[in-house]
Design a protein around this motif. Structure first.
Motif, mmCIF file in Angstrom:
data_model
loop_
_atom_site.group_PDB
_atom_site.id
_atom_site.type_symbol
_atom_site.label_atom_id
_atom_site.label_comp_id
_atom_site.label_asym_id
_atom_site.label_seq_id
_atom_site.Cartn_x
_atom_site.Cartn_y
_atom_site.Cartn_z
ATOM 1 N N HIS A 177 1.005 -1.063 -0.352
ATOM 2 C CA HIS A 177 0.013 -0.055 0.021
ATOM 3 C C HIS A 177 0.789 1.124 0.138
ATOM 4 O O HIS A 177 1.775 1.165 0.925
ATOM 5 C CB HIS A 177 -0.955 -0.042 1.293
ATOM 6 C CG HIS A 177 -1.772 -1.194 1.181
ATOM 7 N ND1 HIS A 177 -3.061 -1.224 0.347
ATOM 8 C CD2 HIS A 177 -1.693 -2.388 1.766
ATOM 9 C CE1 HIS A 177 -3.682 -2.187 0.379
ATOM 10 N NE2 HIS A 177 -2.958 -2.765 1.328
ATOM 11 N N GLN A 258 -7.062 5.859 3.814
ATOM 12 C CA GLN A 258 -6.410 4.889 3.400
ATOM 13 C C GLN A 258 -6.478 3.772 4.132
ATOM 14 O O GLN A 258 -6.719 2.641 3.522
ATOM 15 C CB GLN A 258 -4.939 5.161 3.260
ATOM 16 C CG GLN A 258 -4.030 4.084 2.900
ATOM 17 C CD GLN A 258 -4.202 3.235 1.672
ATOM 18 O OE1 GLN A 258 -5.350 3.741 0.813
ATOM 19 N NE2 GLN A 258 -3.233 2.673 1.177
ATOM 20 N N ALA A 271 -9.042 -12.552 1.345
ATOM 21 C CA ALA A 271 -7.716 -12.023 1.339
ATOM 22 C C ALA A 271 -6.917 -13.239 2.049
ATOM 23 O O ALA A 271 -7.590 -14.037 2.899
ATOM 24 C CB ALA A 271 -7.795 -10.531 2.566
ATOM 25 N N ARG A 311 -13.482 -14.326 -7.843
ATOM 26 C CA ARG A 311 -13.515 -15.584 -7.040
ATOM 27 C C ARG A 311 -14.762 -16.120 -6.249
ATOM 28 O O ARG A 311 -14.831 -16.926 -5.874
ATOM 29 C CB ARG A 311 -12.089 -15.873 -6.478
ATOM 30 C CG ARG A 311 -10.988 -15.989 -7.172
ATOM 31 C CD ARG A 311 -9.573 -16.195 -6.233
ATOM 32 N NE ARG A 311 -9.274 -14.799 -5.312
ATOM 33 C CZ ARG A 311 -8.741 -14.890 -4.266
ATOM 34 N NH1 ARG A 311 -8.307 -16.108 -3.759
ATOM 35 N NH2 ARG A 311 -8.519 -13.661 -3.575
HETATM 36 C C1 LIG Z 1 -6.810 -10.415 -2.154
HETATM 37 C C2 LIG Z 1 -5.596 -9.706 -2.693
HETATM 38 C C3 LIG Z 1 -4.751 -10.385 -3.737
HETATM 39 C C4 LIG Z 1 -3.562 -10.041 -4.096
HETATM 40 N N1 LIG Z 1 -2.448 -10.794 -5.037
HETATM 41 C C5 LIG Z 1 -1.596 -9.933 -5.574
HETATM 42 C C6 LIG Z 1 -0.785 -10.665 -6.450
HETATM 43 O O1 LIG Z 1 -0.934 -12.031 -6.719
HETATM 44 N N2 LIG Z 1 0.547 -10.267 -6.738
HETATM 45 C C7 LIG Z 1 0.831 -8.809 -6.674
HETATM 46 O O2 LIG Z 1 1.776 -8.126 -7.078
HETATM 47 N N3 LIG Z 1 -0.075 -8.334 -6.019
HETATM 48 C C8 LIG Z 1 -1.176 -8.700 -5.205
HETATM 49 N N4 LIG Z 1 -2.124 -8.132 -4.483
HETATM 50 C C9 LIG Z 1 -1.543 -6.751 -4.164
HETATM 51 C C10 LIG Z 1 -2.361 -5.382 -4.913
HETATM 52 O O3 LIG Z 1 -2.134 -5.697 -6.303
HETATM 53 C C11 LIG Z 1 -2.100 -4.278 -4.567
HETATM 54 O O4 LIG Z 1 -0.589 -3.903 -4.853
HETATM 55 C C12 LIG Z 1 -2.323 -3.758 -3.280
HETATM 56 O O5 LIG Z 1 -3.564 -4.272 -2.531
HETATM 57 C C13 LIG Z 1 -2.180 -2.068 -2.641
HETATM 58 O O6 LIG Z 1 -3.511 -1.883 -3.248
HETATM 59 P P1 LIG Z 1 -3.676 -0.483 -4.110
HETATM 60 O O7 LIG Z 1 -3.274 -0.825 -5.349
HETATM 61 O O8 LIG Z 1 -5.058 -0.124 -3.844
HETATM 62 O O9 LIG Z 1 -2.724 0.808 -3.608
HETATM 63 P P2 LIG Z 1 -2.875 1.869 -2.517
HETATM 64 O O10 LIG Z 1 -1.347 2.178 -2.142
HETATM 65 O O11 LIG Z 1 -3.378 1.297 -1.138
HETATM 66 O O12 LIG Z 1 -3.466 2.790 -3.331
HETATM 67 C C14 LIG Z 1 -4.844 3.187 -2.646
HETATM 68 C C15 LIG Z 1 -5.581 3.724 -3.770
HETATM 69 O O13 LIG Z 1 -4.679 4.949 -4.507
HETATM 70 C C16 LIG Z 1 -4.806 4.947 -5.907
HETATM 71 N N5 LIG Z 1 -3.533 4.851 -6.510
HETATM 72 C C17 LIG Z 1 -2.315 4.242 -5.710
HETATM 73 N N6 LIG Z 1 -1.233 4.391 -6.634
HETATM 74 C C18 LIG Z 1 -1.698 4.915 -7.698
HETATM 75 C C19 LIG Z 1 -1.035 4.998 -8.923
HETATM 76 N N7 LIG Z 1 0.472 4.847 -9.177
HETATM 77 N N8 LIG Z 1 -1.682 5.529 -10.125
HETATM 78 C C20 LIG Z 1 -3.013 5.711 -9.897
HETATM 79 N N9 LIG Z 1 -3.658 5.621 -8.640
HETATM 80 C C21 LIG Z 1 -3.239 4.899 -7.794
HETATM 81 C C22 LIG Z 1 -5.592 3.408 -6.358
HETATM 82 O O14 LIG Z 1 -7.005 4.088 -6.491
HETATM 83 C C23 LIG Z 1 -5.505 2.852 -5.008
HETATM 84 O O15 LIG Z 1 -6.624 1.967 -4.980
HETATM 85 C C24 LIG Z 1 -3.258 -8.586 -3.835
HETATM 86 C C25 LIG Z 1 -3.948 -7.959 -2.887
HETATM 87 C C26 LIG Z 1 -5.028 -8.416 -2.564
HETATM 88 C C27 LIG Z 1 -6.304 -7.433 -1.504
#
Ligand SMILES: Cc1cc2nc3c(=O)[nH]c(=O)nc-3n(C[C@H](O)[C@H](O)[C@H](O)COP(=O)(O)OP(=O)(O)OC[C@H]3O[C@@H](n4cnc5c(N)ncnc54)[C@H](O)[C@@H]3O)c2cc1C
Length: 349
Positions: A177, A258, A271, A311
């Motif tokens: 995150h 957040q 999760a 899923r």
């Molecule tokens: C059930 C589950 C399974 C997962 N499996 C995998 C996996 O197999 N492999 C893997 O690599 N990851 C996996 N993840 C991680 C997932 O892909 C995200 O990286 C992680 O949950 C962080 O959340 P977020 O992308 O909402 O980012 P956060 O940092 O929490 O950002 C919050 C919000 O801000 C916005 N934001 C943040 N950064 C940007 C940006 N650069 N550009 C535009 N908008 C932005 C988006 O709207 C985002 O939702 C998994 C997550 C979950 C919950």
């Protein structure tokens, strides 16, 4: 008369749900979908967020505060009888519950009110501090901004959590995150572990053969780690033999926007179990400090009103209906195929 929406099947949609169609099943499905449809309007109103999710009545105050009052230091709480077992602990370090209850709703109110008022933020804040702003007005505005997605206003409040005894497998997920959250984590470069701790997944714990293998691997890797250190290999390199199960500690400071987003993802039943457990504890800590904020931490399907996880298309998780069901009902509604059902029909099944 008490009425309820049900779906009326048009002849041309007879096989819309595939080859296993039967009129009885179809009727049951329609009734269920109609129930789903009623949830379309669900939104992120704080009052609605926790419907169906029980609060923990035992949570009276944040753990650290509770332990401090009882004269218990964190190192002595819940320590496992079994050697080398890490125990997950979460403490809301800052601010204290009293500060949260006294000022945090006011801060969100201040942010939102500044947008809509001719008054200066200084005037609005002074009125709040002098208790001249009715609490129900504060809550109404907060509900309005959360419900309508005006979420920059809830970025003004932050929480700092101490997190210990979690696996590196968990921390790797947590630090993905990026926005509105800051982490500091125990360094495996600078810490030379004398007694590393490990998290044992329940599936391995429940399987004696697997547990034996797990412990054998753990002991071998630990032995090599200590041998490497003794040979002068730096800790930053010796750590490469550690498994994902080895524990770590973090400090996490996160704003409310957040935190709600993270909880939405991590409290989802899909999760990973350990990070889900972490967010249950975070929620428990926040509930103890101020239930108003604790209740905002819910799986993402709750404010959405439906589940968007591929899923869960089979709806094995029943917290909210899957979006496919909701959209099917929406289609029926648009085609005029949802009809009123009387109370007698509803009660009769
Ligand atoms: C059930 C589950 C399974 C997962 N499996 C995998 C996996 O197999 N492999 C893997 O690599 N990851 C996996 N993840 C991680 C997932 O892909 C995200 O990286 C992680 O949950 C962080 O959340 P977020 O992308 O909402 O980012 P956060 O940092 O929490 O950002 C919050 C919000 O801000 C916005 N934001 C943040 N950064 C940007 C940006 N650069 N550009 C535009 N908008 C932005 C988006 O709207 C985002 O939702 C998994 C997550 C979950 C919950």
């Amino acid at each position: 008369m008490r009425n309820r929406l049900i779906a009326r099947r048009a002849p041309h949609t007879a096989h819309a749900f595939g080859r296993g169609y039967s009129p009885t099943l179809h009727k049951g499905l329609y009734t269920r979908l109609a129930g789903s449809f009623l949830l379309i309007g669900a939104c992120a109103c704080p009052r609605r967020l926790t419907r169906g999710l029980a609060d923990d009545p035992s949570a009276k105050m944040p753990t650290l505060q509770r332990n401090a009052m009882a004269g218990i230091t964190p190192a002595r709480t819940n320590r496992p009888a079994m050697a080398k077992r890490g125990v997950m602990e979460v403490s809301l370090i800052f601010p204290e519950g009293e500060v949260i209850r006294r000022y945090y709703k006011g801060l969100i109110y201040l942010a939102a009110r500044t947008c809509y008022s001719e008054k200066t933020p200084q005037q609005i804040w002074s009125e709040f501090l002098a208790d001249k702003t009715p609490p129900e007005r504060v809550l109404k505005l907060i509900e309005h901004v959360i419900e309508s997605g005006h979420h920059s206003t809830i970025e003004h409040i932050s929480f700092t959590f101490a997190i210990s005894g979690v696996s590196r497998a968990l921390s790797h997920q947590l630090v993905r995150h990026r926005i509105g959250v800051a982490f500091d984590q125990q360094s495996q470069r600078y810490v030379k572990y004398k007694e590393p701790q490990y998290v044992v997944p329940p599936s391995i714990e429940a399987n004696p053969d697997a547990l034996r293998e797990f412990e054998r691997f753990r002991d071998v890797s630990e032995e090599i780690y200590h041998r490497f250190l003794a040979q002068g290999i730096p800790a930053e390199d010796a750590r490469f033999v550690f498994p994902n199960a080895v524990t770590t500690n973090l400090i996490m400071t996160v704003n409310l926007r957040q935190l709600m987003h993270m909880a939405g993802l991590r409290l989802c039943t899909l999760a990973q179990w350990e990070i889900r457990q972490l967010f249950k504890l975070i929620r428990k800590e926040l509930m103890a400090a101020d239930p108003y904020f604790g209740r905002l931490l819910v799986p993402k399907c709750v404010p959405l009103g439906y589940c968007d996880e591929k899923r869960n298309e089979d709806e094995h998780c029943k917290i909210r209906p899957h979006k496919n069901s909701v959209f099917r009902v929406w289609e029926l509604y648009k085609r005029g195929q949802l009809v009123e059902r009387t109370a007698a029909e509803t009660d009769g099944g």
